[in-house]
Design a protein around this motif. Structure first.
Motif, PDB file in Angstrom:
ATOM      1  N   VAL A  62       0.816  -1.039   0.059  1.00 23.44           N
ATOM      2  CA  VAL A  62      -0.125  -0.017   0.002  1.00 23.44           C
ATOM      3  C   VAL A  62       0.977   1.243  -0.169  1.00 23.44           C
ATOM      4  O   VAL A  62       0.554   2.103  -0.588  1.00 23.44           O
ATOM      5  CB  VAL A  62      -1.002   0.018   1.142  1.00 23.44           C
ATOM      6  CG1 VAL A  62      -1.822   1.156   1.343  1.00 23.44           C
ATOM      7  CG2 VAL A  62      -2.103  -1.197   0.969  1.00 23.44           C
ATOM      8  N   GLU A  63       2.080   1.279   0.721  1.00 21.56           N
ATOM      9  CA  GLU A  63       2.794   2.332   0.675  1.00 21.56           C
ATOM     10  C   GLU A  63       3.486   2.698  -0.686  1.00 21.56           C
ATOM     11  O   GLU A  63       3.381   3.772  -1.060  1.00 21.56           O
ATOM     12  CB  GLU A  63       4.261   2.160   1.869  1.00 21.56           C
ATOM     13  CG  GLU A  63       3.462   2.259   3.086  1.00 21.56           C
ATOM     14  CD  GLU A  63       4.638   2.255   4.196  1.00 21.56           C
ATOM     15  OE1 GLU A  63       5.840   1.872   3.640  1.00 21.56           O
ATOM     16  OE2 GLU A  63       4.474   2.441   5.492  1.00 21.56           O
ATOM     17  N   ARG A  64       3.617   1.469  -1.409  1.00 24.08           N
ATOM     18  CA  ARG A  64       4.142   1.867  -2.697  1.00 24.08           C
ATOM     19  C   ARG A  64       3.007   2.331  -3.388  1.00 24.08           C
ATOM     20  O   ARG A  64       3.499   3.198  -4.346  1.00 24.08           O
ATOM     21  CB  ARG A  64       4.603   0.295  -3.148  1.00 24.08           C
ATOM     22  CG  ARG A  64       5.159   0.427  -4.320  1.00 24.08           C
ATOM     23  CD  ARG A  64       6.480   0.834  -4.651  1.00 24.08           C
ATOM     24  NE  ARG A  64       6.938   0.659  -6.122  1.00 24.08           N
ATOM     25  CZ  ARG A  64       7.279  -0.524  -6.557  1.00 24.08           C
ATOM     26  NH1 ARG A  64       7.951  -1.309  -5.799  1.00 24.08           N
ATOM     27  NH2 ARG A  64       7.570  -0.756  -7.793  1.00 24.08           N
ATOM     28  N   VAL A  65       1.861   1.800  -3.515  1.00 24.78           N
ATOM     29  CA  VAL A  65       0.648   2.347  -4.230  1.00 24.78           C
ATOM     30  C   VAL A  65       0.850   3.897  -3.898  1.00 24.78           C
ATOM     31  O   VAL A  65       0.443   4.553  -4.974  1.00 24.78           O
ATOM     32  CB  VAL A  65      -0.571   1.661  -3.928  1.00 24.78           C
ATOM     33  CG1 VAL A  65      -1.625   2.437  -4.473  1.00 24.78           C
ATOM     34  CG2 VAL A  65      -0.693   0.352  -4.266  1.00 24.78           C
ATOM     35  N   VAL A  66       0.787   4.255  -2.553  1.00 24.38           N
ATOM     36  CA  VAL A  66       0.586   5.651  -2.299  1.00 24.38           C
ATOM     37  C   VAL A  66       1.768   6.664  -2.890  1.00 24.38           C
ATOM     38  O   VAL A  66       1.577   7.705  -3.490  1.00 24.38           O
ATOM     39  CB  VAL A  66       0.814   5.715  -0.854  1.00 24.38           C
ATOM     40  CG1 VAL A  66       0.960   7.268  -0.368  1.00 24.38           C
ATOM     41  CG2 VAL A  66      -0.529   5.288  -0.187  1.00 24.38           C
ATOM     42  N   ILE A  67       2.998   5.976  -2.872  1.00 19.91           N
ATOM     43  CA  ILE A  67       4.056   7.024  -3.197  1.00 19.91           C
ATOM     44  C   ILE A  67       4.157   7.017  -4.866  1.00 19.91           C
ATOM     45  O   ILE A  67       4.057   8.024  -5.534  1.00 19.91           O
ATOM     46  CB  ILE A  67       5.268   5.952  -3.263  1.00 19.91           C
ATOM     47  CG1 ILE A  67       5.804   6.151  -1.714  1.00 19.91           C
ATOM     48  CG2 ILE A  67       6.769   6.637  -3.860  1.00 19.91           C
ATOM     49  CD1 ILE A  67       5.999   7.594  -0.896  1.00 19.91           C
ATOM     50  N   ASP A  68       3.636   5.835  -5.677  1.00 20.54           N
ATOM     51  CA  ASP A  68       3.240   5.865  -7.103  1.00 20.54           C
ATOM     52  C   ASP A  68       2.213   6.623  -7.726  1.00 20.54           C
ATOM     53  O   ASP A  68       2.399   7.495  -8.203  1.00 20.54           O
ATOM     54  CB  ASP A  68       3.103   4.487  -7.516  1.00 20.54           C
ATOM     55  CG  ASP A  68       4.356   3.469  -7.508  1.00 20.54           C
ATOM     56  OD1 ASP A  68       5.483   4.014  -7.461  1.00 20.54           O
ATOM     57  OD2 ASP A  68       4.076   2.337  -7.861  1.00 20.54           O
TER      58      ASP A  68
END
Length: 190
Positions: A62-68
């Motif tokens: 989810v953090e990666r989705v947020v950053i992306d």
């Protein structure tokens, strides 16, 4: 191509597939449907393989989705400075992104993550996006510009959240955007 390069490419491709699948499931069925088990099945890997890519599991994904998502939003908000003004185009781009990617925006704006905001640990892409808000609103000095950018961001977030829950009249979208421009245009470099 050397084997390590092939392995690296395969790892990056799988991680991109995990993130894309996460987004698709979240947009289609909501975040509660996004589980490590579900992702592993959808991608065709075992859960241990998925954890090899993302050791903290769902939270890290989810953090990666947020950053992306913030990277995509920054790209959308990076509008040219022209005679029509940066501020109106940036506001329209922000709200369009939130409308077009409701699950991703929900994660970006509402989920508790380990991502630092407003600190030296803030990821570069988030700082770049905030700099676009600062550029659009301007200010008397650095502190005034930062506060104005925070207020614009807060305003756009509020509008996005209210729209996502059908609390605003969509027939007024254009007038609403014009009103936000008027609120922030006083010091903006238009």
């Amino acid at each position: 191509m050397p084997r390590y390069a092939q392995d690296t490419r395969r790892i990056l491709e799988r991680e991109a597939r995990i993130i894309q699948t996460t987004r698709e499931i979240a947009e289609r069925e909501g975040w509660s449907a996004v589980t490590v088990r579900r992702l592993a099945e959808a991608i065709g890997v075992s859960q241990p393989i998925l954890y090899r890519h993302f050791p903290r599991g769902r939270e890290e994904i989810v953090e990666r989705v947020v950053i992306d998502g913030y990277a995509e939003l920054a790209k959308a908000m990076d509008v040219p400075d022209d005679d029509t003004g940066t501020l109106p185009a940036l506001i329209a781009a922000y709200l369009a992104f939130a409308r077009e990617h409701p699950a991703v925006y929900e994660a970006m704006a509402s989920f508790r993550t380990g991502i630092a905001f407003a600190s030296s640990d803030t990821p570069v892409v988030l700082r770049q996006g905030f700099a676009l808000l600062e550029r659009a609103v301007g200010g008397r000095d650095g502190r005034d510009t930062a506060v104005r950018a925070e207020l614009l961001w807060s305003t756009l977030h509020g509008i996005s959240q209210l729209e996502a829950h059908d609390r605003l009249d969509s027939d007024l979208d254009g007038l609403r955007e014009e009103a936000v421009v008027a609120l922030f245009a006083a010091h903006s470099p238009q």
